[in-house]
Design a protein around this motif. Structure first.
Motif, PDB file in Angstrom:
ATOM      1  N   PHE A  25       8.016 -53.966 -18.175  1.00  0.00           N
ATOM      2  CA  PHE A  25       7.922 -55.224 -17.445  1.00  0.00           C
ATOM      3  C   PHE A  25       7.920 -56.455 -18.334  1.00  0.00           C
ATOM      4  CE2 PHE A  25       6.445 -51.930 -14.590  1.00  0.00           C
ATOM      5  CZ  PHE A  25       7.172 -52.237 -13.450  1.00  0.00           C
ATOM      6  N   PHE A  26       7.480 -56.306 -19.559  1.00  0.00           N
ATOM      7  CA  PHE A  26       7.386 -57.466 -20.451  1.00  0.00           C
ATOM      8  C   PHE A  26       8.280 -57.285 -21.664  1.00  0.00           C
ATOM      9  CE2 PHE A  26       3.496 -57.644 -18.010  1.00  0.00           C
ATOM     10  CZ  PHE A  26       3.403 -58.982 -17.733  1.00  0.00           C
ATOM     11  N   GLU A  27       8.782 -58.386 -22.178  1.00  0.00           N
ATOM     12  CA  GLU A  27       9.473 -58.380 -23.459  1.00  0.00           C
ATOM     13  C   GLU A  27       8.398 -58.339 -24.534  1.00  0.00           C
ATOM     14  OE1 GLU A  27      12.672 -58.168 -24.253  1.00  0.00           O
ATOM     15  OE2 GLU A  27      13.105 -57.966 -22.114  1.00  0.00           O
ATOM     16  N   VAL A  28       8.211 -57.209 -25.125  1.00  0.00           N
ATOM     17  CA  VAL A  28       7.185 -57.079 -26.161  1.00  0.00           C
ATOM     18  C   VAL A  28       7.835 -56.728 -27.495  1.00  0.00           C
ATOM     19  CG1 VAL A  28       5.076 -56.619 -24.874  1.00  0.00           C
ATOM     20  CG2 VAL A  28       6.747 -54.784 -25.178  1.00  0.00           C
ATOM     21  N   PRO A  29       7.237 -57.172 -28.607  1.00  0.00           N
ATOM     22  CA  PRO A  29       7.851 -56.957 -29.914  1.00  0.00           C
ATOM     23  C   PRO A  29       7.797 -55.500 -30.376  1.00  0.00           C
ATOM     24  CG  PRO A  29       5.731 -58.039 -30.158  1.00  0.00           C
ATOM     25  CD  PRO A  29       6.015 -57.990 -28.708  1.00  0.00           C
TER      26      PRO A  29
ATOM     27  N   HIS B  57      -1.343 -56.706 -19.130  1.00  0.00           N
ATOM     28  CA  HIS B  57      -1.266 -58.069 -19.664  1.00  0.00           C
ATOM     29  C   HIS B  57      -1.980 -58.171 -21.013  1.00  0.00           C
ATOM     30  CE1 HIS B  57      -1.034 -59.428 -15.170  1.00  0.00           C
ATOM     31  NE2 HIS B  57       0.036 -58.783 -15.563  1.00  0.00           N
ATOM     32  N   GLU B  58      -3.093 -57.500 -21.084  1.00  0.00           N
ATOM     33  CA  GLU B  58      -3.909 -57.509 -22.289  1.00  0.00           C
ATOM     34  C   GLU B  58      -3.141 -56.906 -23.465  1.00  0.00           C
ATOM     35  OE1 GLU B  58      -8.264 -56.494 -21.827  1.00  0.00           O
ATOM     36  OE2 GLU B  58      -7.488 -54.623 -22.629  1.00  0.00           O
ATOM     37  N   VAL B  59      -2.558 -55.748 -23.222  1.00  0.00           N
ATOM     38  CA  VAL B  59      -1.800 -55.075 -24.275  1.00  0.00           C
ATOM     39  C   VAL B  59      -0.588 -55.923 -24.673  1.00  0.00           C
ATOM     40  CG1 VAL B  59      -0.319 -53.081 -24.744  1.00  0.00           C
ATOM     41  CG2 VAL B  59      -2.584 -52.746 -23.741  1.00  0.00           C
ATOM     42  N   ARG B  60       0.058 -56.522 -23.679  1.00  0.00           N
ATOM     43  CA  ARG B  60       1.202 -57.390 -23.981  1.00  0.00           C
ATOM     44  C   ARG B  60       0.790 -58.491 -24.971  1.00  0.00           C
ATOM     45  NH1 ARG B  60       1.998 -63.098 -22.845  1.00  0.00           N
ATOM     46  NH2 ARG B  60       4.242 -63.485 -22.726  1.00  0.00           N
ATOM     47  N   ASP B  61      -0.320 -59.147 -24.695  1.00  0.00           N
ATOM     48  CA  ASP B  61      -0.751 -60.247 -25.557  1.00  0.00           C
ATOM     49  C   ASP B  61      -1.173 -59.745 -26.929  1.00  0.00           C
ATOM     50  OD1 ASP B  61      -0.199 -61.935 -23.488  1.00  0.00           O
ATOM     51  OD2 ASP B  61      -2.292 -62.225 -22.888  1.00  0.00           O
TER      52      ASP B  61
ATOM     53  N   GLY C  78       3.866 -62.797  -3.025  1.00  0.00           N
ATOM     54  CA  GLY C  78       3.188 -62.059  -1.969  1.00  0.00           C
ATOM     55  C   GLY C  78       3.109 -60.565  -2.188  1.00  0.00           C
ATOM     56  N   HIS C  79       3.757 -60.063  -3.208  1.00  0.00           N
ATOM     57  CA  HIS C  79       3.692 -58.632  -3.531  1.00  0.00           C
ATOM     58  C   HIS C  79       2.604 -58.473  -4.582  1.00  0.00           C
ATOM     59  CE1 HIS C  79       7.597 -59.127  -1.665  1.00  0.00           C
ATOM     60  NE2 HIS C  79       7.690 -57.837  -1.509  1.00  0.00           N
TER      61      HIS C  79
ATOM     62  N   LYS D  74       5.804 -68.765 -11.160  1.00  0.00           N
ATOM     63  CA  LYS D  74       5.249 -69.752 -12.087  1.00  0.00           C
ATOM     64  C   LYS D  74       3.793 -69.477 -12.465  1.00  0.00           C
ATOM     65  CE  LYS D  74       8.220 -73.683 -11.046  1.00  0.00           C
ATOM     66  NZ  LYS D  74       8.253 -75.096 -10.607  1.00  0.00           N
ATOM     67  N   HIS D  75       3.180 -68.547 -11.803  1.00  0.00           N
ATOM     68  CA  HIS D  75       1.797 -68.212 -12.146  1.00  0.00           C
ATOM     69  C   HIS D  75       1.775 -67.332 -13.402  1.00  0.00           C
ATOM     70  CE1 HIS D  75       0.495 -69.121  -7.794  1.00  0.00           C
ATOM     71  NE2 HIS D  75      -0.101 -70.002  -8.575  1.00  0.00           N
ATOM     72  N   PRO D  76       0.681 -67.363 -14.130  1.00  0.00           N
ATOM     73  CA  PRO D  76       0.603 -66.600 -15.382  1.00  0.00           C
ATOM     74  C   PRO D  76       0.902 -65.112 -15.191  1.00  0.00           C
ATOM     75  CG  PRO D  76      -1.285 -68.064 -15.151  1.00  0.00           C
ATOM     76  CD  PRO D  76      -0.539 -68.129 -13.869  1.00  0.00           C
ATOM     77  N   TYR D  77       1.749 -64.580 -16.024  1.00  0.00           N
ATOM     78  CA  TYR D  77       2.105 -63.149 -16.062  1.00  0.00           C
ATOM     79  C   TYR D  77       2.955 -62.689 -14.871  1.00  0.00           C
ATOM     80  CZ  TYR D  77      -1.654 -62.800 -19.554  1.00  0.00           C
ATOM     81  OH  TYR D  77      -2.461 -62.970 -20.640  1.00  0.00           O
ATOM     82  N   VAL D  78       3.004 -63.443 -13.806  1.00  0.00           N
ATOM     83  CA  VAL D  78       3.552 -62.926 -12.554  1.00  0.00           C
ATOM     84  C   VAL D  78       5.059 -62.745 -12.604  1.00  0.00           C
ATOM     85  CG1 VAL D  78       3.834 -63.388 -10.093  1.00  0.00           C
ATOM     86  CG2 VAL D  78       1.644 -63.841 -11.201  1.00  0.00           C
ATOM     87  N   ASN D  79       5.716 -63.577 -13.385  1.00  0.00           N
ATOM     88  CA  ASN D  79       7.180 -63.502 -13.423  1.00  0.00           C
ATOM     89  C   ASN D  79       7.678 -62.105 -13.794  1.00  0.00           C
ATOM     90  OD1 ASN D  79       9.665 -64.751 -13.092  1.00  0.00           O
ATOM     91  ND2 ASN D  79       9.914 -64.951 -15.315  1.00  0.00           N
ATOM     92  N   ALA D  80       6.871 -61.367 -14.535  1.00  0.00           N
ATOM     93  CA  ALA D  80       7.271 -60.016 -14.928  1.00  0.00           C
ATOM     94  C   ALA D  80       7.224 -59.031 -13.768  1.00  0.00           C
ATOM     95  CB  ALA D  80       6.343 -59.524 -16.036  1.00  0.00           C
TER      96      ALA D  80
END
Lengths: 377, 377, 377, 377
Positions: free
Chosen positions: D29-33, D329-333, D318-319, D307-313
């Motif tokens: 879900f996230f672009e992670v390094p 999210h924690e691991v992503r950061d 409403g889902h 536009k809310h934090p993390y949600v774009n992924a």
């Protein structure tokens, strides 16, 4: 969990993503008879497809669904495309003996749905329609209340599915607003869900009277240079009668400003009632006439106890699950059904029945009269 | 506040009680041009009437409404009876030059309502229908939002009025379940309110498609020895189109187990939306597209600020008012209108328009087709 | 209902208005042994007093409370002034044999409260403190749940009383912010209510640890030309231990932006729990461990059934009452107690006990330590 | 996304499961390094460990954490054990140059926490405490409101973390109720979370006054044959003052019947306010004094916009997402921070500061006095 099932998916967008996630996560939480192998992904746009396959780890790629359904290393075909192509893909996949998980609504119309049902029945494969809301724990719990007689004879179902993503009249034209591509607008997209839930919870529809509306009749072309006519409904409401005497109202709309994914069910019976809202899908409101009068009230049940459906696989009480978990539950049940050679619901017959109601509503709206649903699919 | 207005009331039950309270309390909280004098109360049962008159301090009693409307010491006739008698009383009262406050629905049908409107217009008296929910501060606030353009073009109104007091099939027969006495069941009683609110907030109805249901077709006689046929609806739903392009769904029922007086309005427009629930009548949920996207949400407005409609007369913020206060607001506005010889709304024309919608829904349900509402009353 | 009781009221503001309304309305809805006669109103400002007396129909006026309490045509003295004068008026009224209804908090401190209690006990008159929230039907229903054992042993009470009317630092100085006049700020005004409710629902306090804060230390003078020091608390929180082993947290503040009259109680016991919010005072949320696990949840009880406390006098289910109705219930119970020469609660002893907790919290905050409440008043 | 990071996890229970899921799902879900590789899992019970490793696909197993932290094929050590062992594992892992993600609370006490902080700082590795609620989108959105000045100067924070899983006095003894193993009960487990959130949102604590309670002082041994003393708190409440002038109340309990995972924050400032409830973690209630008075109200913001934090992924509006997503999210950061050699929060310094508040509350409760928090960690 030693067996594997090799999945081929068609469709790389929203549904492709949520299904991929389900195939990956299901063995981490449920005891399933097969470990899904993400064998092949198929999409029309090669670049999008490659990104999608890389992101979720699909092992191979196809840009032709015809090739995908032929591949011998595929056991299960997942149809996550727009409904225009469901029928062709499903019929071909069935002919090649693949089990099928197909997104909703099953087809463009009842004729297609019937054709699909015939194909899977002839092929003797498992078939399931991805009406994932039947796998929300709160919905299954509501079904249990009904089965246990705690709601009693059902009198009313009021169901709405409210979104607002095209309220802006400058939201540009897309295939979703073209009847040829999409079949219908809010109706097929949203009413399909609440019709299926009504069939699951209340029973078969008998007759409907519908009204379809297009509030914004023209939309800008994507390049912004012109305007194109919208040929699908922005909103569709209908009245319904069920064969068991219940009555209902249904509304699907993309013009409910402020509502994002607001699927609300209100069911009232002779002994109790329940309410459900998809935006708070971990909760079920339940009212029982068995409680002492002075203590009666809608109970806000947090459906996160280990005794609640599917919940034991997840977290301790009060740790909520999300929307995507419904797909994980769905895949879990499909895998078990495939293993046990048992029917799984909602299947293509359910998809056909839903389609018949959708078609009846559209006909009713066109002819401004009540339309009866066939007694059988 | 030196002038007096002498009130004669017909009807001593639920509505008689709430109107009496309103006449008594209005000068304690509002600057009104008249002090109501509770001159005469009228009821058929002498014992009930005496108890009622004593409890609220009505100065005299009549068991014949014909006599009451003739009395020269009466300025304003309050018709708080069942709707069977509204027309006769109102026409007679108008002939004697009395101002009239009449309970809802105005009449048994449009024909009667038209007759009543003609009578009051000919007599040149003030006339008001007691659709008291137009005087809920939150409803007036919602109307202001619409007038200020904050809701924008209205797309949807979904309205329900849900009660459950006759879910028990052994609830005995009463005049309310007899079409001859009551005209209709949930429809006239409950839909009348939400139709009036829809006209107030959204605009005129264009066409409707309705469905009327009687779930419990026979009920025990009051003595419990036999069964009688129920001849009114237990529940009535309808689809509606408005002349301004809005669409709506409406449901009135006495079979919504767990719901007591649950009148909910959901209105969605191009710029905003609002929700209202009568069981929490001090609150208005308001959504605005003008808020930054990440801060958008339905605001739970507690409509108890001194700047909110009618509230300044009451208590500090957060000190809620009750259901009966709507009648006090209603009487306040009526008294001012009488003093200023100004029109007050909803008047008998509004009552007629509501009746036309009620009639159209009933006709639609009987003939299973859409019915158009006359362009004018 | 033939007997009369002649009331003399001191105080013409917010509380004077709500009490006047209660005396007027009580016989319209309840069978009471006396009809209240609004005999005399007393206020310092003659113009305000005249307007007040005219608005509510007080038959005579006094600008000296000393005269009022002496009058032979007064049976019941209602003390609706600020708490600075409660003690003097009450002691004098008791000496003249008047029954007394006194606003809360009872006094400026425990010493005064004790003096008042002695006076009424010596005089043998009825005495009641207007902690009106004990007469909210939902609160009485919660008390019943406790008495019936449905909550079990109480472990926790978390109570807050949140307002926001002085968040603006330019809100001008008033007597309410002067310790000499008001005694304290949010503490005496708001904590008094939740302390009384805790005593009613949970039991006696054993010890407290408090913290008092003044966020805005200076405020503009009313003429806007200068600044004056605020000498009362803007907010006071405290921890509490009860003699029965329960523990609690309490917060009163006038700086809870967005909260208007938000008194929330959360009580958790070994068998159940309940929640209450004054801004939705017709509702009680009740949780029972007796429900099957999968059906457990907080029930949103709409406390408007005829079987609920006080409700039978009002309207059908779902027709909510307002904040002021609590005073009508209060007066009803006081009149019955006077007639039956029976004790009515909360009486001046309760007022004293509440004062002792208030005093202990203030001492605790000043000395930064836990303070024990006397075992008896 | 070509780089890999090899993870070694210690702990196979609740937290081990949720962390495993996070490592697996984050790249979908996230672009992670880095792509996390589930290299080795460690647990004391070999059978449990094997099942855990198989379920989530951990590539190897260790029953000694000492061996795990030494392995050269591990880059990141995830400490998901009970807090008794956090310090030893973290210090050893740091010595071997591993990055560390450690479950909360960081340690058994401030001394340990300080030692852990020293170790990671000396080793120059990334360190993070798994206070996952800082990664709820609604909480991050609330933080943004504060940073943008929309809440203004904060006056109040009222925080509770309510659970009820040991209300039953026959719930058997476990290591969690033994002070030697667990350090404390509800306090370290639940207050740790709300203390961290308060530091994140409001600022540093200045002083506290606490109260710790054990309602059920003895519990049955697991074999049911005897009783053992409970040596930790069932509930802990405390008052707090912050260095910026804000005040707060905090309650953690395992005896809040009916509440499962009810973490509620209420924050009130000079310009606005917000409320949050973990059981509805996709929602944020936000009140702004900037809205026109008649339109003010707590906005129910559904924090699911792109536009809310993390949600774009994730999914369309409403889902909703679930509790476990906070770990993703924690691991992503954390992965981004490791890649960028940047600090990530909450780190071990935050863990230490939280521990200092926890310790101060415990000391305060023991000595019945206010305790000041050190100005720096």
């Amino acid at each position: 969990m030693t067996k594997e099932i090799r999945v081929g998916i068609v469709g790389t967008k929203f549904m492709g993503r949520s299904h991929s996630n389900a195939f990956i996560d299901v063995p981490h939480f449920f005891e399933v008879p097969f470990t899904p192998v993400l064998q092949a992904a198929c999409g029309r746009n090669a670049a999008d497809l490659a990104a999608f396959a890389r992101q979720f780890g699909w092992k191979s790629q196809e840009t032709s669904w015809e090739k995908l359904v032929e591949r011998e290393d595929i056991d299960l075909v997942d149809i996550s495309t727009s409904n225009l192509t469901h029928c062709a893909i499903a019929v071909a996949a069935a002919k090649h003996g693949k089990h099928i998980l197909c997104e909703k609504p099953l087809a463009m119309n009842s004729t297609e749905a019937r054709q699909m049902l015939d194909a899977v029945q002839e092929a003797g494969v498992r078939h399931m329609v991805a009406f994932n809301y039947r796998r929300v724990p709160a919905i299954v719990q509501a079904k249990k209340l009904i089965e246990e007689g705690k709601i009693g004879k059902i009198y009313h179902i009021n169901a709405v599915y409210l979104q607002d993503w095209i309220v802006d009249p400058n939201f540009p034209m897309a295939w979703r607003f073209d009847a040829k591509e999409a079949g219908s607008g809010a109706h097929g997209d949203l009413n399909a869900h609440i019709i299926d839930l009504a069939r699951y919870l209340v029973g078969e529809f008998e007759a409907v009277s519908g009204d379809m509306t297009t509030f914004v009749k023209e939309r800008p072309t994507p390049d912004g240079k012109g305007k194109v006519q919208v040929t699908v409904d922005d909103a569709t409401s209908f009245l319904a009668r069920f064969t068991n005497g219940a009555v209902g109202t249904f509304t699907a709309t993309r013009f409910a400003t402020g509502r994002k994914n607001f699927l609300r069910l209100e069911v009232f019976g002779s002994k109790g009632a329940f309410n459900f809202n998809l935006e708070r899908l971990n909760e079920l409101e339940y009212f029982s006439l068995n409680d002492p009068v002075v203590e009666q009230g809608f109970r806000q049940v947090l459906v996160t106890e280990s005794k609640h459906p599917y919940v034991n696989a997840w977290w301790p009480p009060g740790h909520i699950i999300g929307w995507e978990h419904t797909f994980i539950h769905e895949v879990r049940d499909l895998l078990i059904a495939i293993d046990q050679k048992a029917e799984v619901y909602p299947n293509f017959y359910d998809g056909l029945r839903c389609q018949q109601v959708l078609d009846a509503v559209a006909l009713s709206a066109a002819e401004k009269r009540w339309v009866t649903i066939p007694a059988e699919g």
